[in-house]
Design a protein around this motif. Structure first.
Motif, PDB file in Angstrom:
ATOM      1  N   PRO A 162      24.382  49.079   5.443  1.00  0.00           N
ATOM      2  CA  PRO A 162      24.512  48.343   6.701  1.00  0.00           C
ATOM      3  C   PRO A 162      25.020  49.172   7.899  1.00  0.00           C
ATOM      4  N   GLY A 163      25.745  50.280   7.660  1.00  0.00           N
ATOM      5  CA  GLY A 163      26.234  51.096   8.764  1.00  0.00           C
ATOM      6  C   GLY A 163      27.691  50.853   9.067  1.00  0.00           C
ATOM      7  N   PHE A 164      28.230  51.663   9.981  1.00  0.00           N
ATOM      8  CA  PHE A 164      29.662  51.650  10.240  1.00  0.00           C
ATOM      9  C   PHE A 164      30.115  50.532  11.162  1.00  0.00           C
ATOM     10  N   THR A 165      29.186  49.804  11.772  1.00  0.00           N
ATOM     11  CA  THR A 165      29.579  48.657  12.586  1.00  0.00           C
ATOM     12  C   THR A 165      29.720  47.392  11.738  1.00  0.00           C
ATOM     13  N   ALA A 166      29.683  47.533  10.416  1.00  0.00           N
ATOM     14  CA  ALA A 166      29.851  46.378   9.535  1.00  0.00           C
ATOM     15  C   ALA A 166      31.217  45.730   9.697  1.00  0.00           C
ATOM     16  N   ASP A 167      32.227  46.522  10.096  1.00  0.00           N
ATOM     17  CA  ASP A 167      33.581  45.962  10.220  1.00  0.00           C
ATOM     18  C   ASP A 167      34.299  46.369  11.509  1.00  0.00           C
ATOM     19  N   GLU A 168      33.638  47.137  12.371  1.00  0.00           N
ATOM     20  CA  GLU A 168      34.236  47.536  13.649  1.00  0.00           C
ATOM     21  C   GLU A 168      33.148  47.551  14.711  1.00  0.00           C
ATOM     22  N   PRO A 169      33.456  47.130  15.937  1.00  0.00           N
ATOM     23  CA  PRO A 169      32.454  47.236  17.002  1.00  0.00           C
ATOM     24  C   PRO A 169      32.202  48.689  17.351  1.00  0.00           C
ATOM     25  N   LEU A 170      31.014  48.969  17.845  1.00  0.00           N
ATOM     26  CA  LEU A 170      30.611  50.342  18.130  1.00  0.00           C
ATOM     27  C   LEU A 170      31.591  51.060  19.043  1.00  0.00           C
ATOM     28  N   ASP A 171      32.127  50.359  20.035  1.00  0.00           N
ATOM     29  CA  ASP A 171      32.998  51.033  21.002  1.00  0.00           C
ATOM     30  C   ASP A 171      34.402  51.300  20.464  1.00  0.00           C
ATOM     31  N   ARG A 172      34.727  50.809  19.258  1.00  0.00           N
ATOM     32  CA  ARG A 172      36.059  51.042  18.698  1.00  0.00           C
ATOM     33  C   ARG A 172      36.008  51.691  17.315  1.00  0.00           C
ATOM     34  N   LEU A 173      34.884  52.280  16.987  1.00  0.00           N
ATOM     35  CA  LEU A 173      34.768  52.938  15.688  1.00  0.00           C
ATOM     36  C   LEU A 173      35.840  54.016  15.520  1.00  0.00           C
ATOM     37  N   GLY A 174      36.462  54.043  14.355  1.00  0.00           N
ATOM     38  CA  GLY A 174      37.394  55.106  14.013  1.00  0.00           C
ATOM     39  C   GLY A 174      38.776  54.997  14.606  1.00  0.00           C
ATOM     40  N   GLN A 175      39.053  53.940  15.362  1.00  0.00           N
ATOM     41  CA  GLN A 175      40.345  53.852  16.029  1.00  0.00           C
ATOM     42  C   GLN A 175      41.462  53.329  15.122  1.00  0.00           C
ATOM     43  N   GLY A 176      41.106  52.551  14.116  1.00  0.00           N
ATOM     44  CA  GLY A 176      42.095  52.052  13.172  1.00  0.00           C
ATOM     45  C   GLY A 176      41.670  52.368  11.755  1.00  0.00           C
ATOM     46  N   LEU A 177      42.542  52.065  10.798  1.00  0.00           N
ATOM     47  CA  LEU A 177      42.210  52.274   9.401  1.00  0.00           C
ATOM     48  C   LEU A 177      41.292  51.151   8.942  1.00  0.00           C
ATOM     49  N   ALA A 178      40.069  51.503   8.570  1.00  0.00           N
ATOM     50  CA  ALA A 178      39.094  50.521   8.113  1.00  0.00           C
ATOM     51  C   ALA A 178      39.091  50.505   6.582  1.00  0.00           C
ATOM     52  N   LEU A 179      39.112  49.307   6.012  1.00  0.00           N
ATOM     53  CA  LEU A 179      39.077  49.156   4.560  1.00  0.00           C
ATOM     54  C   LEU A 179      37.968  48.185   4.184  1.00  0.00           C
ATOM     55  N   PRO A 180      37.212  48.505   3.131  1.00  0.00           N
ATOM     56  CA  PRO A 180      36.217  47.534   2.663  1.00  0.00           C
ATOM     57  C   PRO A 180      36.919  46.278   2.169  1.00  0.00           C
ATOM     58  N   PRO A 181      36.228  45.148   2.134  1.00  0.00           N
ATOM     59  CA  PRO A 181      36.879  43.876   1.787  1.00  0.00           C
ATOM     60  C   PRO A 181      37.663  43.903   0.477  1.00  0.00           C
ATOM     61  N   PHE A 182      37.175  44.612  -0.533  1.00  0.00           N
ATOM     62  CA  PHE A 182      37.877  44.581  -1.813  1.00  0.00           C
ATOM     63  C   PHE A 182      39.205  45.339  -1.778  1.00  0.00           C
ATOM     64  N   LEU A 183      39.421  46.197  -0.766  1.00  0.00           N
ATOM     65  CA  LEU A 183      40.691  46.907  -0.621  1.00  0.00           C
ATOM     66  C   LEU A 183      41.612  46.261   0.412  1.00  0.00           C
ATOM     67  N   GLU A 184      41.113  45.326   1.193  1.00  0.00           N
ATOM     68  CA  GLU A 184      41.919  44.721   2.264  1.00  0.00           C
ATOM     69  C   GLU A 184      43.225  44.111   1.752  1.00  0.00           C
ATOM     70  N   PRO A 185      43.264  43.449   0.579  1.00  0.00           N
ATOM     71  CA  PRO A 185      44.551  42.906   0.109  1.00  0.00           C
ATOM     72  C   PRO A 185      45.619  43.971  -0.152  1.00  0.00           C
ATOM     73  N   ARG A 186      45.222  45.222  -0.271  1.00  0.00           N
ATOM     74  CA  ARG A 186      46.175  46.312  -0.536  1.00  0.00           C
ATOM     75  C   ARG A 186      46.496  47.115   0.716  1.00  0.00           C
ATOM     76  N   ARG A 187      46.180  46.589   1.900  1.00  0.00           N
ATOM     77  CA  ARG A 187      46.320  47.354   3.136  1.00  0.00           C
ATOM     78  C   ARG A 187      47.724  47.915   3.319  1.00  0.00           C
ATOM     79  N   ALA A 188      48.758  47.096   3.174  1.00  0.00           N
ATOM     80  CA  ALA A 188      50.121  47.569   3.416  1.00  0.00           C
ATOM     81  C   ALA A 188      50.468  48.724   2.486  1.00  0.00           C
ATOM     82  N   GLU A 189      50.112  48.601   1.229  1.00  0.00           N
ATOM     83  CA  GLU A 189      50.376  49.660   0.249  1.00  0.00           C
ATOM     84  C   GLU A 189      49.620  50.927   0.605  1.00  0.00           C
TER      85      GLU A 189
END
Length: 310
Positions: free
Chosen positions: A275-302
């Protein structure tokens, strides 16, 4: 059903902050995804690409605290990056000199003007004139002038102890064609082309009887080849039919992958364009934050707690 070109190349860094500075500030690439290695969430996986995060432009890095690579055979030994025209090569020669980056003088190799250099950890890179073929998507935030920016990945060079075995996989399993050969300091280099060919869709293969390489900082981990999304299942079936042991389907969220090792041990990946890198971030903000696939999102703080700031 054909591979259409190089999808991405993944290498290893032991110094993520320095790596980020070099690839964005010196080479002028865009950090399009700051995520983690999905199999080792203690490590960053950094993706650098063009302004639109296009497939075929990604140079990516795993951040692992490892000693430097021991160079040798059965490894990926050079990554080419495409630029358009002799003026771009000359501008890059001047830029690398200003930035204190060790480099060779431009030479014509395989009828293409080429400039060899290394990144701060010894990653072997070359800028190659692609003649302006194909689309280009400059990044507005790059310190490099749009007309001189890196346009994407070019030929990837493999050095192996048994080149005939690797060549057989490139042709019989991956459907590439032996296009031509040329002479280089390393010996005879055989060029295998995929799809429509051209510098964005070539693998270079050379024989090397030295001791095997040991991966580490400055080494390439694997190379990935592009396929249309609709061909994914057919490629999984093809590997089975050709009795090529593989990972089976792996969903990386930004693309779907198949992994296998060719007979000399180099790791290959087949990856979909979407699907590409805009699957979870808008094009104009790519790479600005830590992106995690949905299965890792519950472990974000860790996961965030275990990562060093860039």
């Amino acid at each position: 059903m054909q591979l259409t070109g190089i999808h991405h190349l993944t290498a290893i860094t032991a110094r993520a902050a320095e790596n980020h500075a070099f690839y964005t500030r010196v080479l002028g690439l865009r950090l399009v995804k700051k995520t983690v290695n999905q199999d080792d969430v203690s490590a960053y996986h950094l993706f650098y690409a063009d302004g639109l995060a296009s497939p075929g432009t990604d140079v990516t890095f795993f951040d692992w605290p490892t000693p430097p690579e021991r160079r040798g055979t059965n490894s990926i030994t050079r990554t080419h990056l495409r630029v358009a025209g002799p003026a771009a090569i000359d501008a890059w020669r001047e830029r690398l000199a200003r930035e204190g980056v060790a480099h060779s003088e431009p030479v014509e190799r395989d009828e293409r003007l080429t400039l060899d250099f290394e990144d701060p950890e010894g990653q072997r890179l070359s800028l190659v004139d692609d003649g302006g073929a194909g689309d280009a998507h400059p990044w507005a935030g790059s310190p490099v002038m749009p007309e001189h920016q890196i346009r994407g990945l070019g030929p990837i060079r493999l050095a192996v102890a048994q080149p005939e075995r690797t060549g057989s996989v490139l042709v019989d399993v991956l459907g590439m064609r032996h296009d031509r050969s040329f002479e280089a300091p390393e010996g005879t280099v055989h060029v295998f082309a995929m799809g429509e060919g051209g510098s964005a869709a070539e693998v270079q293969l050379v024989g090397d009887a030295s001791a095997p390489a040991r991966q580490g900082a400055g080494a390439v981990h694997h190379v990935a080849f592009r396929i249309p999304d609709a061909d994914y299942a057919a490629w999984a079936d093809r590997l089975k039919v050709r009795r090529m042991p593989s990972s089976g389907p792996v969903d990386r969220y930004y693309f779907r992958s198949l992994y296998f090792r060719e007979p000399n041990g180099i790791l290959f990946e087949i990856a979909t364009d979407g699907p590409g890198f805009t699957a979870d971030e808008p094009l104009d903000r790519l790479g600005q934050g830590l992106a995690l696939p949905p299965f890792l999102e519950p472990r974000r703080a860790e996961i965030e707690a275990g990562l060093k700031p860039l």
